[in-house]
Design a protein around this motif. Sequence first.
Motif, short mmCIF file in Angstrom:
data_model
loop_
_atom_site.label_atom_id
_atom_site.label_comp_id
_atom_site.label_asym_id
_atom_site.label_seq_id
_atom_site.Cartn_x
_atom_site.Cartn_y
_atom_site.Cartn_z
N ALA A 55 0.61 -1.04 -0.03
CA ALA A 55 0.08 0.04 0.14
C ALA A 55 0.57 1.07 0.18
N THR A 59 1.10 3.87 -2.83
CA THR A 59 0.83 5.40 -2.56
C THR A 59 1.93 6.36 -2.88
N LEU A 63 1.55 9.21 -5.81
CA LEU A 63 1.87 10.41 -5.81
C LEU A 63 2.85 10.77 -6.70
#
Length: 82
Positions: A55, A59, A63
Amino acid sequence: MARMNREEAVRRLLGQSPPPVPPELSARAARRGARILRRRARARRVLWLLVLAAAVAVTVWALTARPWVEPPSETTPPLTGW
């Protein structure tokens, strides 16, 4: 084996006294059960850490790569009206 033979064999087995159980059997079973529980807990913890790491990786990638933004045009538009 005929049905009567099987029934006689079962009756003989049920008529006998049960075999003796070793006295340390319950202690060994408890140790084995505790070991299995510890192993399962450790595996569960490792899997949760892997899910968390995945995760975080997704992420960070999202980004930095920003896949939802339209990529810049590869060619310039034609110049007209000069």
